[in-house]
Design an enzyme around this catalytic site. Structure first.
Site, short mmCIF file in Angstrom:
data_model
loop_
_atom_site.label_atom_id
_atom_site.label_comp_id
_atom_site.label_asym_id
_atom_site.label_seq_id
_atom_site.Cartn_x
_atom_site.Cartn_y
_atom_site.Cartn_z
N ASP A 1 -5.87 0.79 9.00
CA ASP A 1 -5.66 1.76 7.92
C ASP A 1 -6.38 3.10 8.17
O ASP A 1 -7.21 3.55 7.37
CB ASP A 1 -6.08 1.17 6.56
CG ASP A 1 -5.51 -0.23 6.33
OD1 ASP A 1 -4.40 -0.50 6.83
OD2 ASP A 1 -6.19 -1.05 5.69
N ASP B 1 0.79 -1.23 0.00
CA ASP B 1 0.00 0.00 0.00
C ASP B 1 0.83 1.29 0.00
O ASP B 1 1.74 1.43 0.81
CB ASP B 1 -0.86 0.09 1.26
CG ASP B 1 -1.68 -1.15 1.54
OD1 ASP B 1 -1.62 -2.10 0.76
OD2 ASP B 1 -2.37 -1.14 2.57
#
Ligand SMILES: *[C@@H]1O[C@H](CO)[C@@H](O)[C@H](O)[C@H]1NC(C)=O
Ligand SMILES: *[C@@H]1O[C@H](CO)[C@@H](O)[C@H](O)[C@H]1NC(C)=O
Ligand SMILES: *[C@@H]1O[C@H](CO)[C@@H](O)[C@H](O)[C@H]1NC(C)=O
Ligand SMILES: *[C@@H]1O[C@H](CO)[C@@H](O)[C@H](O)[C@H]1NC(C)=O
Ligand SMILES: *[C@@H]1O[C@H](CO)[C@@H](O)[C@H](O)[C@H]1NC(C)=O
Length: 701
Positions: free
Chosen positions: A377, A248
């Site tokens: 996240d 990511d």
């Protein structure tokens, strides 16, 4: 022990056709044409080099039970339990050595070839497990038993061609070894070649892949751009780790005028592992400079402890000017049974390079109720509906995925370390989009709000567009963020020019195809993209205008062009931008195809069908990467012009259509010649208003 050849020798050895690198130095490029005056009977190589006898004739089992006659097989494709590990095995001829067949993964053993004289180069196909110490194919100097070169595989069964420069040993007696000292994996081998046959294949030249062709990052005086240019499958204007793994993008922000990109990063191997945050900065959103690692995992001394600093976001403290990262601290509860697996933590930097973990960590010590699927996240955003800092965190329970909403209660001049749970911002009606939503992002765009998140395990990025009143999001439109196979964990941010920007990981958890692992790295980030609301109310993407700053030469513009029943070659490049506008009214063909990364052996095709407005990306003949077909239906353009903006970058492909559709893919060609760009049309004509091909250069400064 592996003997390391000074990289200079590698350069000299391979330098039969040099290419000039961005800083004026030359790079090794293996010979493009034959004419090396060799004949295969001068370089006979080992006996039974491709196992076509159907057994281990010519090979000797040195030790163990891992190898035997049952290792050799004609099986041509494979399917294994996890994810998409399916596809052709890529052997040459009928037979190959499949390391798991004789005695399973637990068996260990060593196999060696007959002795042969090294030529200046050799090549072979390797597949199977990634484990450089325990699973590898090597070449050994017979005289003293020195292991000269070794190469592990990629955690995928399919075979990939490795090329070694053995010129330092030309004429000396050597033999191959196939080594499996791992009790949980196996290694596959086929088609050992020596002499010029090692490089050339039916008039084409193999891309020279393999760890031995990658010099250690700081072993040479080469600039980052030159170092990155040496690897034939490494993107030149996309962020990649020089060695190791990224997933990511994280912490995206424009801070102090510069764009900052952080990445989930494992420097130890091209595999996921204990997550660090790597860091790069850019003055223009397209050129990058690598900075030191920003965050390290908490227990670096135990490689099996995968506790790490997971994805998160960045904010500017307007009062102090500091750069604050807010991220998931993930703890491996096998090693730390009393810990909470996922909490929210913070780190702060005053110089944009060095980060200090906050004394207040964790700043959210436990997930809210009904978050059994996960809690990770955090993405912080400014909420203009009530002028507060808010945070969305990915979550889910056994029924559906969710996005949790928090509100800052920190005094304005301090770090954002005090948070109050607001509630569930949005959740699925059922489990059809999974039960864990990762990497949520939530932001105002136009007069709407956009939410996007990743469906865990499936690796599918969803967006929703709708309205928001400070606590609750009401969705009006749902769609896929990207129509291609390699886009996940996208992150949004707003820059100083008030653009809504996005970077996506060019990867997917559902594939086992990471061919660049043979070169020591895996994962790439997309170009910076700008988000907008499409005419149909969905979320659209286009590449930022600054991409034009990457041009490394003049654009070639073909002007208005009719492609009649036939094939037209636009040019040859694997680092370029192709822009095309198609006149939908004047075109009479049922479809046209743009072929990219094309040679006589392989290509990627992008097919547009005029009747149903479908655009299909087909990678089934495109080399070592993920093979498949992915389609999107393109909106009917008001001006009857279909516009395509295609970014081609060695192993990376980004396609943007005028309506906002994005298709992202990775492609790993086998041959150096696979760089042609062609347009194919059958049964009528396709009329282009213009076709523009612009060479693009390195993003590394
Ligand atoms: C493989 O089969 C051949 C022919 O039967 C035999 O001679 C040889 O010993 C076998 N090799 C191994 C490693 O079992
Ligand atoms: C090479 O880079 C590594 C990692 O950045 C560093 O630890 C090492 O000291 C460097 N070596 C040299 C010779 O510069
Ligand atoms: C937002 O909408 C929800 C659902 O309609 C409602 O329960 C809530 O009171 C609203 N909040 C505000 C601040 O208007
Ligand atoms: C669109 O039409 C083409 C040509 O008839 C066909 O091959 C393709 O499957 C269709 N695509 C979709 C998405 O319906
Ligand atoms: C297209 O070209 C092929 C040969 O390349 C030919 O057989 C076919 O008849 C042509 N079709 C049309 C519509 O011109």
């Amino acid at each position: 022990m592996t003997k390391t050849i000074p990289y200079k020798n590698v350069l000299l050895g391979l330098l039969s056709l040099a290419s000039v690198l961005p800083d004026g130095t030359t790079a090794a490029v293996l010979p493009r044409t034959a004419g090396c005056g060799c004949h295969s009977n001068h370089h006979p190589g080992p006996e039974n080099p491709s196992f076509e006898t159907g057994d281990l004739s010519g090979w000797t089992v040195v030790s163990g039970t891992a190898f035997g006659n049952a290792s050799v097989t004609t099986t041509a494709s494979y399917k294994s339990g996890s994810f998409n590990q399916v596809g052709p095995l890529n052997q040459v001829g009928k037979q190959f050595l499949w390391g798991m067949l004789q005695d399973g993964d637990a068996a260990v053993g060593t196999l060696r070839s007959s002795t042969f004289r090294a030529s200046s180069t050799m090549s072979f196909l390797v597949g199977g497990g990634y484990d450089p110490a325990n699973l590898y194919v090597g070449v050994v100097l017979e005289r003293d038993g020195t292991l000269l070169f070794s190469q592990t595989a990629t955690n995928d069964e399919a075979l990939i061609r490795i090329v070694w420069d053995t010129s330092a040993y030309a004429g000396q007696n050597v033999y191959m070894v196939v080594v499996d000292t791992s009790t949980q994996g196996h290694i596959n081998l086929d088609d050992v070649r020596t002499g010029c046959h090692a490089l050339h294949d039916g008039g084409l030249s193999f891309n020279a892949l393999g760890q031995h062709n990658q010099p250690p990052q700081n072993s040479t005086a080469l600039s980052a751009a030159s170092l990155y240019a040496l690897d034939p499958i490494r993107p030149q204007f996309h962020y990649t780790p020089y060695q190791g793994w990224i997933n990511d993008p994280a912490g995206l922000i424009q801070w102090g005028g510069k764009y900052h990109l952080f990445n989930q990063f494992n420097p130890v191997a091209p595999l996921w592992g204990p997550m660090h945050w790597s860091h790069a900065e850019s003055t223009d959103a397209v050129h990058w400079r690598e900075l030191p690692v920003a965050l390290y995992p908490p227990y670096p001394d135990n490689p099996q402890d995968t506790s790490g600093r997971y994805t998160g976001s960045a904010v500017l403290n307007k009062d102090t000017g500091a750069l604050q990262l807010i991220y998931t601290d993930a703890t491996n509860v096998i090693w730390h049974p009393k810990a909470v697996a996922e909490v929210v933590s913070s780190a702060v930097s005053s110089d944009g390079i060095n980060f200090d973990l906050s004394n207040s960590n964790p700043i959210i010590a436990a997930p809210p109720p009904d978050s059994a699927s996960g809690f990770r996240d955090p993405k912080v955003f400014w909420d203009p509906t009530d002028n507060t800092w808010k945070m969305v965190v990915g979550s889910g329970d056994s029924r559906s995925g969710k996005v949790q909403l928090y509100k800052s209660t920190s005094p304005t001049s301090s770090e954002l370390t005090a948070w109050e749970y607001v509630g569930v911002l949005h959740q699925g009606d059922d489990s059809s989009r999974g039960t864990m939503w990762e990497c949520p992002n939530f932001f105002p765009i136009g007069d709407k709000w956009a939410l996007f998140y990743g469906q865990d395990k499936a690796s599918v990025g969803w967006y929703e567009v709708g309205t928001y009143n400070g606590t609750t999001f009401t969705s009006e439109k749902l769609g896929l963020l990207d129509a291609g196979p390699d886009s996940y964990a996208a992150q949004w941010f707003v820059d100083d020019a008030a653009r809504n920007l996005l970077v996506t990981w060019m990867g997917s958890w559902t594939t086992s195809k990471w061919p660049s692992r043979v070169n020591g790295w895996a994962g790439a980030q997309s170009l910076m993209r700008e988000l907008f609301i499409r005419e149909d109310g969905g979320l659209g993407q286009k590449v930022v205008d600054e991409v034009s700053l990457l041009a490394s030469g003049p654009a070639k513009s073909l002007g208005r062009t009719d492609v009649h029943n036939g094939t037209m070659t636009v040019g040859s490049s694997n680092t370029a931008r192709l822009q095309a506008s198609i006149d939908l009214v004047a075109s009479t063909a049922p479809a046209f195809t743009i072929e990219l990364f094309a040679s006589k052996a392989e290509s990627v095709s992008l097919v547009y069908s005029f009747g149903n407005r479908s655009l299909t990306l087909d990678t089934t003949r495109a080399g070592y990467g993920q093979a498949g077909k992915w389609s999107a239906t393109i909106a009917k353009p008001a001006d009857n012009r279909l516009s395509l903006d295609i970014l081609i970058d060695r192993s990376s492909l980004e396609i943007f259509v005028g309506d906002g559709t994005a298709m992202t893919a990775t492609v790993f060609p086998r041959y150096q010649e696979s760089n042609n760009i062609r347009i194919v049309c059958r049964g009528g004509k396709t009329v282009f208003d213009d076709i523009v091909l612009t060479p693009l250069g390195s993003a590394w400064v």
